[in-house]
Design a protein around this motif. Structure first.
Motif, PDB file in Angstrom:
ATOM      1  N   ASP A  31       0.799  -1.219   0.000  1.00 52.99           N
ATOM      2  CA  ASP A  31       0.000   0.000   0.000  1.00 52.99           C
ATOM      3  C   ASP A  31       0.836   1.275   0.000  1.00 52.99           C
ATOM      4  O   ASP A  31       0.301   2.373  -0.043  1.00 52.99           O
ATOM      5  CB  ASP A  31      -0.972   0.005   1.174  1.00 52.99           C
ATOM      6  N   PHE A  32       2.142   1.137   0.019  1.00 52.38           N
ATOM      7  CA  PHE A  32       3.057   2.276  -0.001  1.00 52.38           C
ATOM      8  C   PHE A  32       3.528   2.614  -1.415  1.00 52.38           C
ATOM      9  O   PHE A  32       4.407   3.440  -1.602  1.00 52.38           O
ATOM     10  CB  PHE A  32       4.264   2.007   0.912  1.00 52.38           C
ATOM     11  N   VAL A  33       2.953   1.957  -2.420  1.00 49.26           N
ATOM     12  CA  VAL A  33       3.282   2.243  -3.823  1.00 49.26           C
ATOM     13  C   VAL A  33       2.114   2.986  -4.452  1.00 49.26           C
ATOM     14  O   VAL A  33       0.969   2.536  -4.373  1.00 49.26           O
ATOM     15  CB  VAL A  33       3.563   0.959  -4.631  1.00 49.26           C
ATOM     16  N   LYS A  34       2.418   4.110  -5.076  1.00 44.32           N
ATOM     17  CA  LYS A  34       1.417   4.901  -5.799  1.00 44.32           C
ATOM     18  C   LYS A  34       1.936   5.153  -7.210  1.00 44.32           C
ATOM     19  O   LYS A  34       3.135   5.086  -7.464  1.00 44.32           O
ATOM     20  CB  LYS A  34       1.195   6.254  -5.109  1.00 44.32           C
ATOM     21  N   GLU A  35       1.032   5.456  -8.100  1.00 46.23           N
ATOM     22  CA  GLU A  35       1.450   5.806  -9.458  1.00 46.23           C
ATOM     23  C   GLU A  35       0.737   7.066  -9.913  1.00 46.23           C
ATOM     24  O   GLU A  35      -0.444   7.256  -9.622  1.00 46.23           O
ATOM     25  CB  GLU A  35       1.153   4.682 -10.448  1.00 46.23           C
ATOM     26  N   THR A  36       1.474   7.886 -10.627  1.00 47.52           N
ATOM     27  CA  THR A  36       0.896   9.009 -11.342  1.00 47.52           C
ATOM     28  C   THR A  36       1.217   8.783 -12.806  1.00 47.52           C
ATOM     29  O   THR A  36       2.359   8.969 -13.247  1.00 47.52           O
ATOM     30  CB  THR A  36       1.459  10.358 -10.845  1.00 47.52           C
ATOM     31  N   ALA A  37       0.227   8.318 -13.529  1.00 53.47           N
ATOM     32  CA  ALA A  37       0.411   7.958 -14.932  1.00 53.47           C
ATOM     33  C   ALA A  37       0.365   9.190 -15.825  1.00 53.47           C
ATOM     34  O   ALA A  37      -0.433  10.099 -15.606  1.00 53.47           O
ATOM     35  CB  ALA A  37      -0.677   6.973 -15.363  1.00 53.47           C
ATOM     36  N   TYR A  47       0.735  17.571 -15.984  1.00 50.62           N
ATOM     37  CA  TYR A  47       1.394  16.408 -15.406  1.00 50.62           C
ATOM     38  C   TYR A  47       2.337  16.837 -14.273  1.00 50.62           C
ATOM     39  O   TYR A  47       2.357  16.214 -13.205  1.00 50.62           O
ATOM     40  CB  TYR A  47       2.145  15.621 -16.485  1.00 50.62           C
ATOM     41  N   MET A  48       3.078  17.896 -14.501  1.00 49.13           N
ATOM     42  CA  MET A  48       3.995  18.394 -13.477  1.00 49.13           C
ATOM     43  C   MET A  48       3.230  18.703 -12.190  1.00 49.13           C
ATOM     44  O   MET A  48       3.677  18.347 -11.094  1.00 49.13           O
ATOM     45  CB  MET A  48       4.730  19.641 -13.975  1.00 49.13           C
ATOM     46  N   GLU A  49       2.089  19.337 -12.299  1.00 51.40           N
ATOM     47  CA  GLU A  49       1.297  19.681 -11.108  1.00 51.40           C
ATOM     48  C   GLU A  49       0.764  18.440 -10.401  1.00 51.40           C
ATOM     49  O   GLU A  49       0.778  18.379  -9.168  1.00 51.40           O
ATOM     50  CB  GLU A  49       0.154  20.629 -11.474  1.00 51.40           C
ATOM     51  N   LEU A  50       0.304  17.455 -11.170  1.00 53.73           N
ATOM     52  CA  LEU A  50      -0.179  16.211 -10.564  1.00 53.73           C
ATOM     53  C   LEU A  50       0.927  15.507  -9.792  1.00 53.73           C
ATOM     54  O   LEU A  50       0.736  15.057  -8.653  1.00 53.73           O
ATOM     55  CB  LEU A  50      -0.725  15.268 -11.642  1.00 53.73           C
ATOM     56  N   VAL A  51       2.101  15.408 -10.420  1.00 51.79           N
ATOM     57  CA  VAL A  51       3.218  14.719  -9.780  1.00 51.79           C
ATOM     58  C   VAL A  51       3.693  15.502  -8.564  1.00 51.79           C
ATOM     59  O   VAL A  51       3.946  14.924  -7.503  1.00 51.79           O
ATOM     60  CB  VAL A  51       4.368  14.467 -10.782  1.00 51.79           C
ATOM     61  N   ALA A  53       2.020  17.374  -6.609  1.00 52.97           N
ATOM     62  CA  ALA A  53       1.065  17.179  -5.516  1.00 52.97           C
ATOM     63  C   ALA A  53       1.328  15.857  -4.790  1.00 52.97           C
ATOM     64  O   ALA A  53       1.208  15.777  -3.557  1.00 52.97           O
ATOM     65  CB  ALA A  53      -0.363  17.222  -6.045  1.00 52.97           C
ATOM     66  N   GLU A  54       1.709  14.829  -5.527  1.00 53.15           N
ATOM     67  CA  GLU A  54       2.033  13.540  -4.912  1.00 53.15           C
ATOM     68  C   GLU A  54       3.370  13.591  -4.190  1.00 53.15           C
ATOM     69  O   GLU A  54       3.520  13.054  -3.089  1.00 53.15           O
ATOM     70  CB  GLU A  54       2.033  12.418  -5.955  1.00 53.15           C
ATOM     71  N   VAL A  55       4.354  14.220  -4.804  1.00 54.27           N
ATOM     72  CA  VAL A  55       5.692  14.315  -4.213  1.00 54.27           C
ATOM     73  C   VAL A  55       5.641  15.067  -2.878  1.00 54.27           C
ATOM     74  O   VAL A  55       6.333  14.689  -1.929  1.00 54.27           O
ATOM     75  CB  VAL A  55       6.684  14.972  -5.201  1.00 54.27           C
ATOM     76  N   GLU A  56       4.828  16.078  -2.802  1.00 55.85           N
ATOM     77  CA  GLU A  56       4.714  16.859  -1.568  1.00 55.85           C
ATOM     78  C   GLU A  56       4.214  16.017  -0.386  1.00 55.85           C
ATOM     79  O   GLU A  56       4.456  16.357   0.762  1.00 55.85           O
ATOM     80  CB  GLU A  56       3.798  18.063  -1.786  1.00 55.85           C
ATOM     81  N   ALA A  77      10.290  13.896 -13.000  1.00 52.81           N
ATOM     82  CA  ALA A  77      10.844  13.340 -11.764  1.00 52.81           C
ATOM     83  C   ALA A  77      12.203  13.945 -11.433  1.00 52.81           C
ATOM     84  O   ALA A  77      12.506  14.187 -10.253  1.00 52.81           O
ATOM     85  CB  ALA A  77      10.960  11.828 -11.886  1.00 52.81           C
ATOM     86  N   ALA A  78      13.023  14.187 -12.443  1.00 56.52           N
ATOM     87  CA  ALA A  78      14.350  14.761 -12.210  1.00 56.52           C
ATOM     88  C   ALA A  78      14.232  16.137 -11.558  1.00 56.52           C
ATOM     89  O   ALA A  78      14.939  16.439 -10.588  1.00 56.52           O
ATOM     90  CB  ALA A  78      15.132  14.850 -13.515  1.00 56.52           C
ATOM     91  N   LYS A  79      13.336  16.954 -12.078  1.00 53.21           N
ATOM     92  CA  LYS A  79      13.169  18.290 -11.503  1.00 53.21           C
ATOM     93  C   LYS A  79      12.654  18.205 -10.076  1.00 53.21           C
ATOM     94  O   LYS A  79      13.198  18.825  -9.164  1.00 53.21           O
ATOM     95  CB  LYS A  79      12.225  19.137 -12.354  1.00 53.21           C
ATOM     96  N   LEU A  80      11.622  17.415  -9.870  1.00 50.45           N
ATOM     97  CA  LEU A  80      11.022  17.328  -8.543  1.00 50.45           C
ATOM     98  C   LEU A  80      11.928  16.577  -7.562  1.00 50.45           C
ATOM     99  O   LEU A  80      11.975  16.910  -6.369  1.00 50.45           O
ATOM    100  CB  LEU A  80       9.643  16.687  -8.623  1.00 50.45           C
ATOM    101  N   GLY A  81      12.653  15.597  -8.052  1.00 48.16           N
ATOM    102  CA  GLY A  81      13.603  14.895  -7.192  1.00 48.16           C
ATOM    103  C   GLY A  81      14.671  15.837  -6.673  1.00 48.16           C
ATOM    104  O   GLY A  81      15.052  15.783  -5.497  1.00 48.16           O
ATOM    105  N   ARG A  82      15.135  16.711  -7.541  1.00 45.73           N
ATOM    106  CA  ARG A  82      16.121  17.718  -7.133  1.00 45.73           C
ATOM    107  C   ARG A  82      15.497  18.693  -6.134  1.00 45.73           C
ATOM    108  O   ARG A  82      16.071  18.971  -5.089  1.00 45.73           O
ATOM    109  CB  ARG A  82      16.651  18.466  -8.350  1.00 45.73           C
ATOM    110  N   ASP A  83      14.311  19.173  -6.444  1.00 44.71           N
ATOM    111  CA  ASP A  83      13.650  20.160  -5.592  1.00 44.71           C
ATOM    112  C   ASP A  83      13.296  19.610  -4.205  1.00 44.71           C
ATOM    113  O   ASP A  83      13.312  20.344  -3.223  1.00 44.71           O
ATOM    114  CB  ASP A  83      12.366  20.679  -6.250  1.00 44.71           C
TER     115      ASP A  83
END
Length: 138
Positions: A31-37, A47-51, A53-56, A77-83
């Motif tokens: 239950d700790f796995v989620k996907e944003t397709a 897509y950036m906004e959806l992802v 929201a999940e990353v936050e 993912a690269a941008k948000l992973g860095r941020d």
């Protein structure tokens, strides 16, 4: 109490959840796995906004796994992973996901290096591997 790490899958068309079904056959609930397709009708900003929201929502020690290096899912993912200071690995496959889920299921934590190694070492030339093993037996 510290929350256990989460796994966020970013894939084109949502095929990552099919991999999750395979992992569930082995480990049970994950239950700790989620996907944003990423769907064909989505724009990059959407897509950036959806992802984002999940990353936050991700607790410390979480990871993002993506499908195609250089593709939209990985670039987002690269941008948000860095941020957000998250590990991001591309080239999602079942052994990689299984390693990540096993870590979290059995230890409550995640070793990103083990996840990366599992993904990299799982790609095999099956016929060559079998022939090599047969040669060693003789």
């Amino acid at each position: 109490m510290e929350k256990k790490p989460q796994i966020l899958l970013l894939t084109h068309g949502g095929w990552g959840m099919s991999l999750v079904q395979g992992v569930k056959m082995i480990l049970g609930s994950v239950d700790f796995v989620k996907e944003t397709a990423l769907l064909p009708e989505m724009t990059l900003p959407e897509y950036m906004e959806l992802v984002k929201a999940e990353v936050e929502k991700l607790p410390e020690g979480s990871i993002i796994l993506t499908d195609v290096f250089g593709g939209t899912t990985t670039n987002v993912a690269a941008k948000l992973g860095r941020d957000f200071n998250l590990k991001v690995y591309s080239g999602l496959n079942e052994p990689m996901l299984l390693a990540a889920c096993s870590d979290i299921s059995f230890t409550g934590s995640l070793n990103p290096e083990d996840v990366l190694e599992a993904g990299q070492t799982s790609v095999k030339d099956v016929v060559e591997e079998v022939l090599s093993a047969m040669r060693k037996e003789n």
